[in-house]
Design a protein around this motif. Structure first.
Motif, short mmCIF file in Angstrom:
data_model
loop_
_atom_site.label_atom_id
_atom_site.label_comp_id
_atom_site.label_asym_id
_atom_site.label_seq_id
_atom_site.Cartn_x
_atom_site.Cartn_y
_atom_site.Cartn_z
N VAL A 134 0.53 -1.14 -0.39
CA VAL A 134 -0.04 -0.35 0.00
C VAL A 134 0.70 1.21 -0.06
O VAL A 134 0.85 1.63 -0.50
N ALA A 135 1.78 1.26 1.13
CA ALA A 135 2.61 2.25 0.82
C ALA A 135 3.26 2.10 -0.75
O ALA A 135 3.32 3.85 -1.54
N LEU A 136 3.93 1.80 -1.69
CA LEU A 136 4.05 2.06 -2.85
C LEU A 136 3.33 2.14 -3.38
O LEU A 136 3.40 3.27 -4.41
N GLU A 137 1.94 1.77 -3.45
CA GLU A 137 0.71 2.47 -4.30
C GLU A 137 1.04 3.98 -4.03
O GLU A 137 0.75 4.77 -4.49
N ILE A 138 0.51 4.28 -2.65
CA ILE A 138 0.72 5.98 -2.29
C ILE A 138 1.88 6.79 -2.45
O ILE A 138 1.62 7.41 -3.53
N MET A 139 2.98 5.90 -3.15
CA MET A 139 4.47 6.65 -3.68
C MET A 139 3.84 6.85 -4.88
O MET A 139 4.46 7.70 -5.74
N ARG A 140 2.79 5.86 -5.76
CA ARG A 140 3.35 5.93 -6.65
C ARG A 140 2.05 6.73 -7.54
O ARG A 140 2.05 7.87 -8.65
N TYR A 141 0.75 6.89 -6.73
CA TYR A 141 -0.35 7.15 -7.72
C TYR A 141 -0.92 8.26 -6.87
O TYR A 141 -1.82 8.71 -6.73
N ASP A 142 -1.16 7.89 -5.34
CA ASP A 142 -1.19 9.30 -4.38
C ASP A 142 -2.79 9.62 -3.88
O ASP A 142 -3.52 10.43 -4.60
N ASP A 143 -3.13 8.17 -4.40
CA ASP A 143 -5.29 7.73 -4.28
C ASP A 143 -5.35 7.25 -3.46
O ASP A 143 -6.76 6.64 -3.81
N ILE A 144 -5.08 7.30 -2.25
CA ILE A 144 -5.66 6.13 -0.69
C ILE A 144 -5.58 6.91 0.94
O ILE A 144 -5.14 8.31 0.79
N ILE A 145 -6.45 6.78 0.96
CA ILE A 145 -7.26 7.74 2.48
C ILE A 145 -7.04 6.73 3.08
O ILE A 145 -7.86 5.78 2.96
N ILE A 146 -6.24 6.37 4.14
CA ILE A 146 -6.05 5.56 5.17
C ILE A 146 -6.97 5.92 6.83
O ILE A 146 -6.49 7.07 6.84
#
Length: 334
Positions: A134-146
């Motif tokens: 999930v951290a990689l996704e955030i770094m790549r897309y910045d489209d996640i809210i936890i």
């Protein structure tokens, strides 16, 4: 005439005297302070300069940047007419493939007159692999809210989502737009939203005290009877702020999330502006029920796309690859 303005007369008299060092000093020093004042004023107004200007030209630059600032302000006023929408897709941390698929679905759509952010929303991570992936996704897309919650369906996740938004996105103190979004939406990850159709349906609607979606029960067309279906409903920003501040939702968190959401609005006497998007929002036509119909061009959202086949049939109907450019790099038969 001059006698009635002795200070002016005095100034004229000083100017007309024969030049000397003292007089020049009296003239130059006020001019320097005046120029410095203009520079400070331009800086306060956050004027932008194309290049560093020499000190002697600063007063001219101040007048020029005053004009530029008016252009910037006009531009910002124009941008304010655009609709700002946040779509929060409630999903689970482990749904990596579904998120990647939905990024294709929403990232390739075009629309005008709106700013739309699509975010994936879930509760706290619980596994080591999630923390990395999930951290990689955030770094790549910045489209996640936890969200700060334990993953759940009917025990307050929806409340945590809406009540967290004002704290996350209110940035008016930093010079950002207020509200950051005119509308915020909660959507399921098995719903296909056609963004341009959504924007066009919102244009004539109020931007305050609004509740928008597919009315439940299925036969009803009255948005004031019960509540909006969880496939995807939208509220204005002021209602998100009310959810955060009000005691009404806090006293009633558990239960079918979408019904509970409707209960909050009724008990709080909110959402006086309601819009029923039925039948442009509907369930996938198979299996047929009273809550669905065939796919049609006026669609805003299709729900219950539970498998790949249903997604492909839906995307094919709306011809989503029509704008694929020709290239020597690939060959795809029509």
């Amino acid at each position: 005439m001059l006698n009635s303005f002795p200070s002016l007369h005095f100034f004229q008299m000083e100017v007309t005297k024969s030049p000397n060092k003292s007089n020049r000093r009296r003239f130059v020093l006020p001019s320097i302070f005046f120029i410095l004042f203009l520079c400070v004023l331009a800086s306060i107004n956050e004027a932008r300069f194309d290049a560093l200007l020499k000190f002697g030209r600063c007063s001219v630059a101040a007048a020029t940047t005053s004009f530029d600032s008016s252009l910037v302000n006009s531009s910002s006023v124009s941008n304010d007419t655009d609709i700002r929408i946040l779509i929060g897709i409630l999903t689970l941390p482990d749904q990596y493939n579904r998120r990647h698929f939905l990024r294709l679905i929403y990232g390739t759509q075009s629309f005008s007159g709106a700013k739309i952010d699509v975010k994936f929303v879930f509760c706290n991570l619980t596994k080591e692999d999630q923390k990395i992936l999930v951290a990689l996704e955030i770094m790549r897309y910045d489209d996640i809210i936890i969200l700060n919650c334990k993953e759940n369906m009917n025990k307050g996740k929806t409340y945590t989502y809406f009540s967290s938004l004002p704290e996350i996105f209110n940035n008016s103190d930093d010079g950002g737009s207020y509200p950051p979004y005119h509308y915020v939406m909660k959507a399921d990850d098995d719903t296909y939203i056609r963004l341009n159709s959504l924007v066009e349906s919102l244009r004539p609607l109020p931007r305050e005290d609004l509740y928008y979606g597919y009315v439940i029960p299925c036969p009803s067309m009255d948005p004031f009877v019960h509540y909006m279906s969880g496939m995807g409903y939208l509220i204005s920003w002021d209602l998100a702020e009310w959810i955060r501040e009000s005691e009404v939702p806090k006293k009633h968190l558990e239960g079918p999330e979408d019904k509970v959401f409707g209960d909050w609005l009724r008990e709080g006497r909110r959402a006086k502006n309601r819009f029923n998007a039925k039948w442009s929002m509907y369930n996938y036509p198979e299996p047929w029920t009273g809550c669905t119909h065939e796919l049609w061009p006026e669609t805003i959202a299709v729900h219950l796309l539970k498998n790949q086949e249903k997604w492909i049939r839906t995307l094919t109907y709306f011809n989503v690859t029509a704008n694929l450019k020709e290239s020597k790099l690939y060959h795809i038969d029509a």
